[in-house]
Motif scaffolding. Structure first.
Motif, short mmCIF file in Angstrom:
data_model
loop_
_atom_site.label_atom_id
_atom_site.label_comp_id
_atom_site.label_asym_id
_atom_site.label_seq_id
_atom_site.Cartn_x
_atom_site.Cartn_y
_atom_site.Cartn_z
N TYR A 97 0.82 -1.21 0.00
CA TYR A 97 0.00 0.00 0.00
C TYR A 97 0.86 1.27 0.00
O TYR A 97 0.36 2.35 0.29
CB TYR A 97 -0.91 0.02 1.23
N SER A 126 -2.71 -9.31 -5.84
CA SER A 126 -2.87 -8.74 -7.19
C SER A 126 -1.49 -8.58 -7.81
O SER A 126 -0.48 -8.52 -7.10
CB SER A 126 -3.58 -7.38 -7.12
N GLU A 179 -4.98 -7.13 -1.77
CA GLU A 179 -4.07 -6.33 -2.57
C GLU A 179 -2.75 -7.06 -2.82
O GLU A 179 -2.20 -7.00 -3.92
CB GLU A 179 -3.79 -4.99 -1.86
N ASP A 201 -8.77 0.09 3.94
CA ASP A 201 -9.10 -0.46 2.61
C ASP A 201 -10.53 -0.99 2.65
O ASP A 201 -10.82 -2.01 3.27
CB ASP A 201 -8.11 -1.58 2.26
N ARG A 257 -6.99 -6.00 -10.49
CA ARG A 257 -7.97 -6.10 -9.40
C ARG A 257 -9.39 -6.30 -9.94
O ARG A 257 -10.36 -5.96 -9.28
CB ARG A 257 -7.91 -4.85 -8.53
N GLY A 284 -0.02 -5.44 -6.31
CA GLY A 284 0.48 -5.58 -4.95
C GLY A 284 1.83 -6.29 -4.93
O GLY A 284 2.76 -5.88 -4.21
N TYR A 319 -6.19 -13.07 -6.75
CA TYR A 319 -6.88 -11.87 -6.28
C TYR A 319 -8.39 -12.01 -6.44
O TYR A 319 -9.17 -11.60 -5.58
CB TYR A 319 -6.40 -10.61 -7.01
#
Length: 986
Positions: A46, A601, A598, A104, A578, A604, A592
């Motif tokens: 993130y 993915s 995340e 999130d 995503r 991520g 994902y």
């Protein structure tokens, strides 16, 4: 201007929070219903969005419902730490990255709580994805109007935060025009619903004398103090997104507090729920595409086109078209464009086909008939994909410098758009950013909004200085034209510093006061919009970025100049990985799609690899190749290679995973999972079984329940059915039979991959029958060879390279004579077509192997002129193997099946979930089965008896055999053709 009764504006950003992270994490875990993550992997995933900026979060909370999010804010308040709400994470101005507790919303808070079709309203939680919302609303005939290009993965909360628009805003307006009310939470715990406020309602709120009353009182004072400035300085254009929506507080907008909070980018409040306005769907659509000599002239034509009342009006230049051609994106749509170097895509919509047709033809008549008209919804969708691919298509273009956001979405009055583009191009020339191939100019021309990515040099100090100077000059330019710094993506950090250029010091002071009214402690996403960090601070790259540069790489990364750092930096955060459904035919990120995480993915995982290289020296991942956080994130990567094609910038996570595993376990083989050895070395085990003709014995032993459990436990694999060895390998059978074809078309080498050779030799026999019938002479290696796939997928790259080298040397005489190599197993064929050349990009025999390897369908179509398959009047559903989707393509199969009369439905099922060794590895079974249960297995249960289930991949056939309760078995294309060859001969 009376401002004495107003609080002072926020004038600075807080420093890094000084907090006991262990206590904070423990409090969140104790009190919040959700997932609390302070681990290095989550913080790395993130650390950035789709912008130029990077800030590692304090921690991440994934609440299960809005009340849990409210409790998260309560805990953060007690510890004095900032908070940031995040949706799809695709923001382009840095508003979605901060040193804060990140909430999130996208995994659990996805509920449509109510729908009122009569009032055309719905109430939703912030984490629901736009496409998912509109899918749920489909039966009502209504939809949420604004639709950004990221509609498949952007959340409603994120759209509210950014005041999103998209192409449909031509008809429906911005998000602020489509929000009826918001339930919001202030950092201090105050919680209320807000929206337009009548004088009577305002009086009722003020009489309560609580914190909400104080907020409303101060908002009215703020409005009254700055009303003149707001009316004078806010540009009257359709796409003013920059700045806070102070205009929503004006009487002509009914003192709309919710409208004021839309577009505030998580800097004022936390949005818990939203009541949305809905619009009727328009069932009839048409698209007209008009061509022009250049993009400014296309923009000059916009006012005249607007007279025809389109519901969308987009502009695209030839540079964007060229970028997509280089990346092989949307080829069918690009071929449909009319003559020109720039294009307007004009969409009309309505309930009456005649009305839609009349408007389209009226536009064409007004232009002298120059243009193309499209009614077919499929063709329209293809054309629209050209425009929606803009961001991804213009990033990491082969042979061109990297491009970045920065001046990504400026907007001017539509009638001044052409002259603005001419001046903007001149500014590009002045700063040295122009070239024959970029930067591209495209966007929502009907609203005067321009998208572009610019080749800023964000790698050197001088380049960053030029970036800063350009943005200031560009801001002056757009204000000169009466426009907005942002026409869609918000201010964040990129444009926060520039707001005084557009609004002047008085309104910027008003923005600061608005911030203080809602967030006096400056704990809501600090440093964005108000009192912002400088636009060249906290850059993801920058002049001081110095990532580790591994030199002992196995893959050569030819598309990234041999640099793993460049490969890890390839992701631009657009978030296509995503996607929540497979309806678009996308394979990318099956894990994902199952977990909603995340870290699972492509984006991520790319972020973790980027942080692993520690280019800033302050990242959460400090162990380099030994990182367990990266290993764990890659653990659920199925290595399906879907991202190699589906990702708009072609991130190839399967390759990155293999490279990482090779280094992670280097010089410590005892740490490898046992499954890496049992599955990775499967070809040698299979050869041993085949050479000793021990297949029947091995099958008997491994299919006894007790012995199977013992075998799987010993091998370190999941307790699944063990595939059966064939009683005779394909190579043994072929040695007995020999080639019987006359070879009128020449000789083709049939590659005896491990799976066909040792497990399903019937497929090889069928292929030989088909090939000989088609006029080919077939040859086959006699020695034990392997493409190295299983060693690559388990990261044993040294062994993989040795195996591949031996194979290439054996095939070299055939290749040097120009002979074709036929692959029947898609994953092994893809090794020859992709991985081999990325391991050995300078080996001419490897390059010949890549160029001369073909699939069965390619051989029978492209390389067999005049061949016609036997007529097969069958219905089929096709589970296309991931590697075929990503590397080989399925177009030849589609053509061949059509020629054979097979009515074929290609399933939008994505990955089957087995993915080679993945589904057999310990701890992966649940994910493997969940992937299959998303689309594939439910679809097979609805399949009529007698329908052929085409599945060329060994993994796909194995998964179907074990998990399909309806009892279907996968059929290879060769088997389907061979059966009907037999019928034809008889």
């Amino acid at each position: 201007m009376a401002t004495a009764d107003l609080p002072p504006p926020v004038i600075r950003t807080p420093g890094e929070p000084d907090v006991d992270l262990d206590r904070l994490a423990a409090a969140l875990r104790d009190r919040v219903d959700g997932e609390v993550r302070f681990d290095a992997g989550s913080r790395a995933a993130y650390s950035t969005d789709a912008s130029n900026f990077r800030q590692v979060p304090i921690g991440v909370v994934v609440p299960t419902h809005p009340d849990a999010a409210a409790e998260t804010v309560a805990v953060a308040r007690e510890f004095g730490v900032p908070v940031l709400s995040r949706g799809g994470g695709t923001s382009l101005a840095g508003q979605c990255t901060n040193t804060a507790v990140v909430i999130d919303w996208s995994k659990y808070c996805t509920t449509v709580e109510s729908v009122d079709t009569e009032a055309r309203r719905c109430v939703v939680q912030p984490g629901i994805v736009l496409d998912e919302l509109n899918r749920e609303l489909a039966g009502t005939g209504l939809r949420f109007g604004p639709e950004p290009a990221t509609h498949m993965n952007c959340t409603i909360g994120g759209m509210i935060g950014n005041n999103s628009c998209g192409a449909t805003a031509q008809r429906t307006g911005k998000v602020v025009d489509n929000v009826a009310a918001l339930e919001v939470l202030l950092y201090d715990g105050t919680r209320f619903w807000c929206g337009p406020t009548t004088d009577a309602e305002y009086a009722r709120i003020e009489r309560r004398g609580d914190r909400r009353a104080a907020v409303y009182r101060q908002l009215r004072r703020l409005r009254d103090a700055y009303a003149g400035e707001i009316r004078a300085r806010f540009p009257g254009i359709p796409r003013r997104v920059s700045g806070y929506n102070l205009d929503s507080l004006l009487p002509e907008h009914d003192f709309d507090v919710a409208g004021t909070l839309v577009g505030s980018e998580s800097t004022l409040v936390t949005v818990l729920r939203a009541e949305l306005k809905l619009v009727p769907m328009l069932p009839e659509r048409s698209v007209v595409v008009l061509g022009y000599p250049d993009i400014p002239q296309a923009a000059d034509a916009v006012p005249g086109v607007l007279d025809h009342d389109p519901i969308a009006l987009e502009g695209v230049d030839s540079k964007l078209v060229h970028d997509q051609q280089l990346k092989h994106l949307n080829p069918r749509a690009l071929a449909q464009l009319p003559e020109g170097n720039a294009f307007l895509m004009v969409q009309f919509g309505g309930n009456d086909p005649g009305e839609v047709t009349g408007k389209a033809r009226g536009l064409l008549d007004s232009t002298g008939g120059d243009g193309e008209l499209f009614y077919d919804p499929v063709r329209q969708a293809e054309l629209w994909a050209v425009r929606e691919a803009g961001l991804g298509a213009t990033a990491h273009v082969p042979g061109q410098p990297d491009t970045f956001e920065g001046w990504e979405d400026s907007a001017v009055p539509p009638e001044r758009l052409g002259d603005y583009l001419r001046r903007l191009n001149a500014l590009y020339d002045e700063f040295g950013y122009s070239s024959d191939t970029g930067p591209s100019l495209y966007g929502h021309f009907g609203h005067g909004c321009v998208h572009t990515r610019i080749p800023f040099d964000l790698y050197t100090a001088d380049g960053v200085t030029a970036y800063r100077r350009f943005l200031r000059r560009a801001a002056d330019l757009v204000v000169e034209f009466g426009g907005s710094l942002s026409g869609e993506h918000g201010d964040g950090q990129t444009r926060g510093e520039l707001l005084p250029v557009m609004f002047g010091p008085e309104l910027v002071r008003a923005f600061g006061t608005l911030k203080t009214i809602f967030d006096p402690l400056n704990r809501m996403n600090p440093g964005k919009v108000v009192a912002p960090y400088p636009l060249d601070d906290k850059l993801r790259l920058g002049g001081h970025w110095a990532p580790a540069a591994p030199q002992d790489l196995h893959f050569r990364f030819p598309h990234d100049n041999g640099s793993f750092a460049q490969a890890a930096n390839r992701c631009v955060g657009v978030g296509r990985c995503r996607q929540h459904t497979t309806e678009s035919g996308q394979v990318m990120c099956p894990s994902y799609q199952v977990t909603g995480e995340e870290e699972h993915s492509t984006r991520g995982r790319a972020r973790l690899l980027f942080e692993m290289l520690d280019g800033h020296g302050d990242g959460p991942i400090t162990e380099g190749w030994r990182s367990t956080a990266v290993r764990d994130a890659l653990n659920l990567c199925l290595a399906c290679k879907g991202c190699k094609t589906d990702c708009p910038v072609n991130v190839d996570m399967a390759t990155y995973k293999a490279e990482f595993l090779a280094h992670h376990y280097k010089n410590r083989p005892w740490r490898r999972p046992r499954s890496h050895y049992t599955m990775g070395w499967l070809p040698l085990l299979a050869h041993a079984v085949g050479r000793t003709r021990a297949g029947r014995l091995v099958n008997a032993l491994t299919h006894l329940p007790v012995l199977r459990k013992l075998a799987t436990r010993t091998a370190g694999v999941a307790d699944r059915d063990i595939p059966s060895f064939a009683s005779e390998t394909l190579q043994h059978w072929f040695a007995r039979q020999g080639s019987r074809g006359e070879g009128a078309r020449g000789t083709v080498l049939l590659w005896p991959d491990t799976f066909t050779n040792h497990f399903h030799p019937r497929i090889g026999r069928a292929a030989i029958e088909v090939l000989e019938d088609a006029g080919w002479r077939v040859t086959m290696p006699t020695q034990a060879l392997c493409c190295g796939l299983t060693w690559v997928s388990t990261g044993q790259l040294g062994t993989a390279k040795r195996m591949l080298t031996r194979t290439v040397r054996a095939l070299a005489p055939h290749l040097r004579d120009g002979g074709l190599v036929l692959g029947l197993e898609p994953s092994c064929t893809a090794m020859f077509r992709a991985d081999a050349a990325e391991l050995f990009p300078d080996d001419h025999d490897v390059l010949r192997l890549r160029a001369q390897t073909v699939t069965l369908a390619e051989l029978l179509t492209t390389h067999s002129p005049g061949y016609r398959p036997p007529r097969i009047d069958r219905t089929a559903v096709a589970q296309v193997h991931c590697h075929q989707h990503a590397v080989l393509g399925w177009d030849a199969d589609r053509r061949l099946l059509s020629q054979a009369g097979v009515d074929t439905e290609r399933l939008d099922s994505g990955c089957c979930g087995l993915a080679g060794n993945f589904g057999f590895e310990k701890g992966h079974r649940d994910i493997s089965e969940a992937c299959a249960e998303r689309v594939l297995l439910p679809r097979l249960r609805r399949t009529e008896p007698g329908t052929v289930v085409l599945a060329d991949g060994f993994s796909c056939r194995t998964q179907i055999h074990e998990l399909d309760s309806a009892g279907h078995e996968g059929t290879h294309l060769a088997e389907l053709l061979a059966h009907d060859v037999d019928q034809h001969r008889r």
